[in-house]
Write an enzyme that holds these catalytic residues in place. Structure first.
Site, PDB file in Angstrom:
ATOM      1  N   ASP A  67       0.778  -1.370   0.044  1.00 28.42           N
ATOM      2  CA  ASP A  67       0.029   0.049  -0.073  1.00 28.42           C
ATOM      3  C   ASP A  67       1.195   1.271   0.050  1.00 28.42           C
ATOM      4  O   ASP A  67       1.967   1.250   0.179  1.00 28.42           O
ATOM      5  CB  ASP A  67      -1.060  -0.154   1.257  1.00 28.42           C
ATOM      6  CG  ASP A  67      -0.397  -0.634   2.530  1.00 28.42           C
ATOM      7  OD1 ASP A  67       0.951  -0.751   2.496  1.00 28.42           O
ATOM      8  OD2 ASP A  67      -1.082  -0.952   3.408  1.00 28.42           O
ATOM      9  N   ASN A 136      -7.538  -2.643  14.271  1.00 30.07           N
ATOM     10  CA  ASN A 136      -9.013  -2.904  13.877  1.00 30.07           C
ATOM     11  C   ASN A 136      -9.469  -4.191  13.031  1.00 30.07           C
ATOM     12  O   ASN A 136     -10.420  -4.155  12.502  1.00 30.07           O
ATOM     13  CB  ASN A 136      -9.718  -1.418  13.138  1.00 30.07           C
ATOM     14  CG  ASN A 136      -8.776  -1.068  11.786  1.00 30.07           C
ATOM     15  OD1 ASN A 136      -7.837  -1.859  11.562  1.00 30.07           O
ATOM     16  ND2 ASN A 136      -9.194   0.087  11.328  1.00 30.07           N
ATOM     17  N   HIS A 138      -7.408  -4.776  10.128  1.00 33.08           N
ATOM     18  CA  HIS A 138      -7.251  -4.429   8.763  1.00 33.08           C
ATOM     19  C   HIS A 138      -5.961  -5.305   8.249  1.00 33.08           C
ATOM     20  O   HIS A 138      -5.136  -5.394   9.207  1.00 33.08           O
ATOM     21  CB  HIS A 138      -7.152  -3.005   8.404  1.00 33.08           C
ATOM     22  CG  HIS A 138      -5.935  -2.081   8.854  1.00 33.08           C
ATOM     23  ND1 HIS A 138      -5.925  -0.867   9.184  1.00 33.08           N
ATOM     24  CD2 HIS A 138      -4.643  -2.391   9.253  1.00 33.08           C
ATOM     25  CE1 HIS A 138      -4.694  -0.570   9.292  1.00 33.08           C
ATOM     26  NE2 HIS A 138      -3.849  -1.372   9.497  1.00 33.08           N
ATOM     27  N   GLU A 143      -9.850  -1.753   5.618  1.00 37.12           N
ATOM     28  CA  GLU A 143     -10.393  -1.207   6.675  1.00 37.12           C
ATOM     29  C   GLU A 143     -11.600  -2.127   7.044  1.00 37.12           C
ATOM     30  O   GLU A 143     -12.198  -2.675   6.004  1.00 37.12           O
ATOM     31  CB  GLU A 143     -10.603   0.328   6.814  1.00 37.12           C
ATOM     32  CG  GLU A 143      -9.435   0.990   6.545  1.00 37.12           C
ATOM     33  CD  GLU A 143      -8.559   1.200   7.865  1.00 37.12           C
ATOM     34  OE1 GLU A 143      -8.414   0.181   8.549  1.00 37.12           O
ATOM     35  OE2 GLU A 143      -8.075   2.387   8.050  1.00 37.12           O
TER      36      GLU A 143
HETATM   37  C1  F6R Z   1       1.428  -1.755   5.910  1.00 36.22           C
HETATM   38  C2  F6R Z   1       0.078  -2.377   6.136  1.00 36.22           C
HETATM   39  C3  F6R Z   1      -0.633  -2.375   7.362  1.00 36.22           C
HETATM   40  C4  F6R Z   1       0.027  -2.918   8.733  1.00 36.22           C
HETATM   41  C5  F6R Z   1      -0.659  -2.734   9.997  1.00 36.22           C
HETATM   42  C6  F6R Z   1       0.199  -2.944  11.157  1.00 36.22           C
HETATM   43  O1  F6R Z   1       2.053  -2.076   4.981  1.00 36.22           O
HETATM   44  O2  F6R Z   1      -0.372  -2.352   5.260  1.00 36.22           O
HETATM   45  O3  F6R Z   1      -1.714  -3.414   7.333  1.00 36.22           O
HETATM   46  O4  F6R Z   1       0.656  -4.070   8.620  1.00 36.22           O
HETATM   47  O5  F6R Z   1      -1.328  -1.449  10.167  1.00 36.22           O
HETATM   48  O6  F6R Z   1       0.932  -2.097  11.584  1.00 36.22           O
HETATM   49  P1  F6R Z   1       2.175  -2.171  12.536  1.00 36.22           P
HETATM   50  O7  F6R Z   1       3.065  -3.230  12.196  1.00 36.22           O
HETATM   51  O8  F6R Z   1       2.978  -1.031  12.366  1.00 36.22           O
HETATM   52  O9  F6R Z   1       1.508  -2.410  13.827  1.00 36.22           O
END
Ligand code: F6R
Length: 250
Positions: A67, A136, A138, A143
């Site tokens: 992303d 959450n 995702h 989301e």
């Molecule tokens: C990152 C992504 C997100 C993260 C998620 C967890 O490219 O797509 O889905 O993997 O928000 O983030 P962290 O690892 O910082 O807790």
């Protein structure tokens, strides 16, 4: 669709080492020419472990990021273009021409998203997709409310995600409101998934993902429908998983 393989490890460094072994084994088996890379904090120990071991063949692989923020200057240190360059491309010795990140600065981000989906397909698809999980539920920036059939597209980030990610920015208002993200269907098309989870804020999420109902309300639950998922987690985040899924730590 088969249960995930769950590997538990005592701390985040050990999670990184165990996850790196999964990547190394895929390389050795000749099953990894295109890697899907997540950003955020979860995969950092994995990237560091791989940078230290630099297994044979690693420098030849191609990579696709999951992303990118929309509307953030690509030179901003927290744009995923820069994060991937700093944490993945350079330390792992990848060829920058073979590492792709969605173009969040495009004049037409929706078109850029569709083109990214096409680029992934044209590459022959992702062999091994690294994932983290958001508080959450995702995966990538899918989301709550994201459908199983969703493809790469522009999405609005929820207030919860913007608050979570404000730790990477000087001010919460700087966190972009939108992103281009691979869709749930895009992610599920990868031949193999490697979910990396650690830290107290992740407690309970794996249980919801793998033992709760499959629902767009908790997009990580869609991982239950993939036949080849490996989860590497510390004990805190594996807590609450039934013992069948999470046997004792190594
Ligand atoms: C990152 C992504 C997100 C993260 C998620 C967890 O490219 O797509 O889905 O993997 O928000 O983030 P962290 O690892 O910082 O807790």
């Amino acid at each position: 669709m088969g249960q995930p393989q769950i590997i538990t490890a005592p701390d985040r460094q050990a999670v990184g080492r165990e996850a790196a072994r999964v990547v190394e084994a895929a390389l050795t088996a000749g099953e990894l020419s295109t890697l899907g890379v997540a950003t955020g904090s979860s995969p950092l120990p994995l990237y560091r472990a791989l940078a230290a071991s630099r297994p044979e063949g690693l420098s030849e692989i191609a990579a696709f990021a999951l992303d990118e923020y929309v509307g953030l200057d690509p030179q901003h240190p927290e744009s995923y273009r820069q994060v991937v360059r700093r944490e993945v491309t350079e330390p792992l010795g990848l060829d920058p021409h073979k590492v792709r990140v969605p173009d969040g600065a495009a004049e037409n981000p929706a078109l850029a998203a569709r083109m990214y989906e096409e680029q992934i397909a044209a590459s022959g698809g992702i062999d091994l997709q690294i994932l983290g999980i958001g508080g959450n539920g995702h995966i990538a920036f899918n989301e709550p409310g994201s459908e199983r059939i969703s493809l790469t597209r522009v999405v609005d980030l929820t207030p919860a995600t913007r608050i979570d990610n404000s730790r990477f920015f000087d001010h919460p208002d700087e966190v972009p409101r939108q992103a281009i993200t691979q869709g749930v269907a895009t992610i599920l098309r990868a031949r193999r998934l490697l979910l990396v989870v650690h830290g107290p804020t992740k407690s309970g999420l794996l249980r919801r993902a793998f033992e709760g109902p499959v629902t767009p309300d908790f997009p990580a639950s869609f991982l239950q429908s993939h036949p080849q998922v490996t989860v590497v987690a510390d004990q805190v985040s594996a807590q609450g998983l039934s013992t069948i899924l999470a046997p004792a730590a190594r």
